[in-house]
Motif scaffolding. Structure first.
Motif, mmCIF file in Angstrom:
data_model
loop_
_atom_site.group_PDB
_atom_site.id
_atom_site.type_symbol
_atom_site.label_atom_id
_atom_site.label_comp_id
_atom_site.label_asym_id
_atom_site.label_seq_id
_atom_site.Cartn_x
_atom_site.Cartn_y
_atom_site.Cartn_z
ATOM 1 N N GLN A 130 0.667 -1.154 -0.084
ATOM 2 C CA GLN A 130 0.018 0.202 -0.034
ATOM 3 C C GLN A 130 1.171 1.218 -0.039
ATOM 4 O O GLN A 130 0.642 2.251 -0.755
ATOM 5 C CB GLN A 130 -0.976 -0.127 0.931
ATOM 6 N N LEU A 131 1.757 1.258 0.744
ATOM 7 C CA LEU A 131 2.667 2.272 0.901
ATOM 8 C C LEU A 131 3.435 2.731 -0.545
ATOM 9 O O LEU A 131 3.440 3.827 -1.269
ATOM 10 C CB LEU A 131 3.768 2.305 1.949
ATOM 11 N N LEU A 132 3.967 1.651 -1.107
ATOM 12 C CA LEU A 132 4.857 1.813 -2.742
ATOM 13 C C LEU A 132 3.550 2.055 -3.368
ATOM 14 O O LEU A 132 3.772 2.872 -4.123
ATOM 15 C CB LEU A 132 5.807 0.169 -2.504
ATOM 16 N N GLY A 133 3.002 1.427 -3.622
ATOM 17 C CA GLY A 133 1.785 1.758 -4.769
ATOM 18 C C GLY A 133 1.296 3.036 -4.030
ATOM 19 O O GLY A 133 1.272 4.083 -5.568
ATOM 20 N N GLY A 134 1.289 4.101 -2.947
ATOM 21 C CA GLY A 134 0.005 4.684 -2.994
ATOM 22 C C GLY A 134 1.732 5.891 -3.338
ATOM 23 O O GLY A 134 0.726 7.203 -3.676
ATOM 24 N N PHE A 135 2.648 5.760 -2.573
ATOM 25 C CA PHE A 135 3.859 6.671 -2.936
ATOM 26 C C PHE A 135 3.838 6.653 -4.683
ATOM 27 O O PHE A 135 4.105 8.166 -5.621
ATOM 28 C CB PHE A 135 5.194 6.017 -2.920
ATOM 29 N N LEU A 136 3.574 5.709 -5.382
ATOM 30 C CA LEU A 136 3.954 5.776 -6.675
ATOM 31 C C LEU A 136 3.364 6.788 -7.193
ATOM 32 O O LEU A 136 3.153 7.557 -8.971
ATOM 33 C CB LEU A 136 4.072 4.297 -7.448
ATOM 34 N N ASP A 137 2.108 5.871 -7.056
ATOM 35 C CA ASP A 137 0.841 7.287 -7.443
ATOM 36 C C ASP A 137 1.065 8.569 -7.461
ATOM 37 O O ASP A 137 0.738 9.876 -8.305
ATOM 38 C CB ASP A 137 0.011 7.056 -6.819
ATOM 39 N N TYR A 138 1.704 9.519 -6.372
ATOM 40 C CA TYR A 138 2.084 10.216 -5.108
ATOM 41 C C TYR A 138 3.375 11.241 -6.419
ATOM 42 O O TYR A 138 3.624 11.822 -7.131
ATOM 43 C CB TYR A 138 2.280 10.778 -4.289
ATOM 44 N N TYR A 139 4.332 10.356 -6.002
ATOM 45 C CA TYR A 139 5.325 11.274 -7.508
ATOM 46 C C TYR A 139 5.206 10.782 -8.174
ATOM 47 O O TYR A 139 5.600 11.533 -9.292
ATOM 48 C CB TYR A 139 6.562 9.045 -7.139
ATOM 49 N N TYR A 140 4.200 9.941 -8.942
ATOM 50 C CA TYR A 140 3.870 9.992 -11.373
ATOM 51 C C TYR A 140 3.501 11.061 -11.106
ATOM 52 O O TYR A 140 3.186 12.236 -11.584
ATOM 53 C CB TYR A 140 2.900 9.345 -11.240
ATOM 54 N N GLN A 141 2.172 11.826 -10.417
ATOM 55 C CA GLN A 141 1.437 13.308 -10.094
ATOM 56 C C GLN A 141 2.063 14.224 -9.840
ATOM 57 O O GLN A 141 3.196 15.415 -10.745
ATOM 58 C CB GLN A 141 0.433 13.607 -9.007
ATOM 59 N N GLN A 142 2.995 14.642 -9.397
ATOM 60 C CA GLN A 142 4.737 15.173 -8.816
ATOM 61 C C GLN A 142 5.391 15.509 -9.931
ATOM 62 O O GLN A 142 5.731 16.530 -9.998
ATOM 63 C CB GLN A 142 4.795 15.233 -6.942
ATOM 64 N N TYR A 143 5.280 14.747 -10.424
ATOM 65 C CA TYR A 143 6.592 14.688 -11.263
ATOM 66 C C TYR A 143 5.989 15.225 -12.637
ATOM 67 O O TYR A 143 7.348 15.937 -12.895
ATOM 68 C CB TYR A 143 6.985 13.161 -11.668
#
Ligand code: BTN
Length: 264
Positions: free
Chosen positions: A184-197
């Motif tokens: 959950q932590l990794l999935g959530g972070f990847l989503d967040y990172y992708y948007q910010q990136y």
């Protein structure tokens, strides 16, 4: 933790390709080898439960017992001038810190405050929560890819750290008093990172330095910086537009492009 579990937490699953290993030498080394063999897609994520030869900055070892930490590498192909490459480092550290603070407040009401130790360590209360190893691949002078390797201490308890690290390392479990679902932590972070990136790269990366400066530790304070065998001292007075550290010593300013900030 497997790919399907991570995917179930992604709101943009089609963006990412996931490979999850029980055992690997190092997720960074794996991606760097595979990049030489085949054309890998951007946003490929390689995660591992355990690394037998995990690497940190400056050829240090990075060790974690199996199944406790988040150990993963992400393949990026940023279209930026090479001189701004360090901003990917700063941006990634900032983004992970901001994500952890956000979820700790939303889900746990536990007020995590993460500081950044230049260039890309995440620290909480003087202890290291996460390290980042960014490795770039070039063809001639042209940037081909960036491998962003992240080692985040998640479910370790004190005994999981070697005795010499216990005072210097910390996990989310130790900070929050509960265990965390790493998928959950990794999935959530990847989503967040992708948007910010997508927001900052490739055209809008100038604000990164100012954002990062708000969370950076030791700013305007005396610091010692280890650069290979040498230690230099001065006041950490700010960052250049490329994200290098400005050290003021005896009225002179000097740019530090790489090194370990030791505090004082
Ligand atoms: C550091 O603080 O020196 C950087 C540590 C980076 C560790 C991560 S774990 C996943 C990826 N694979 C590696 O071998 N290293 C990075």
């Amino acid at each position: 933790m497997d790919s399907a579990q991570i995917e179930s937490y992604l709101s943009t699953p089609s963006v990412f390709q996931l490979e999850v290993f029980d055992e690997i030498d190092s997720t960074n080394s794996y991606l760097s080898r595979e990049c030489k063999q085949r054309l890998l897609p951007e946003w490929l994520v390689v995660a591992a439960e355990h690394q037998s030869a995990g690497r940190g900055r400056y050829q240090r070892r990075w060790e974690s017992p199996a199944g406790c930490a988040l150990l993963f590498s992400l393949l990026l192909r940023p279209k930026i001038e090479v001189r701004f490459l360090n901003l990917i480092n700063l941006f990634s550290a900032y983004c992970l810190a901001a994500y952890l603070e956000k979820i700790s407040r939303e889900r746990d009401q536990f007020p995590l405050t993460v500081g950044l130790k230049w260039p890309n360590d995440l620290w909480v209360d003087g202890r290291k929560l996460c390290g980042i190893l960014l490795e770039a691949g070039f063809s001639g002078h042209e940037l081909q890819h960036v491998i962003l390797g992240i080692g985040l201490n998640v479910n370790q308890v004190e005994e999981d750290f070697p005795p010499q690290l216990r005072e210097h390392a910390v996990s989310l479990h130790q900070l929050s008093g509960r265990s965390w679902d790493r998928a959950q932590l990794l999935g959530g972070f990847l989503d967040y990172y992708y948007q910010q990136y997508a927001h900052f790269f490739p055209y809008n990366y100038q604000p990164i330095v100012a954002m990062y400066e708000k969370k950076v530790l030791f700013r305007n304070q005396p610091v010692a910086i280890r650069i290979q065998e040498q230690t230099v001292r001065g006041i950490f007075s700010g960052l250049t537009p490329e994200g290098y550290l400005i050290l003021r010593e005896n009225g002179r300013e000097r740019q530090i492009t790489a090194g370990d900030v030791l505090g004082y």
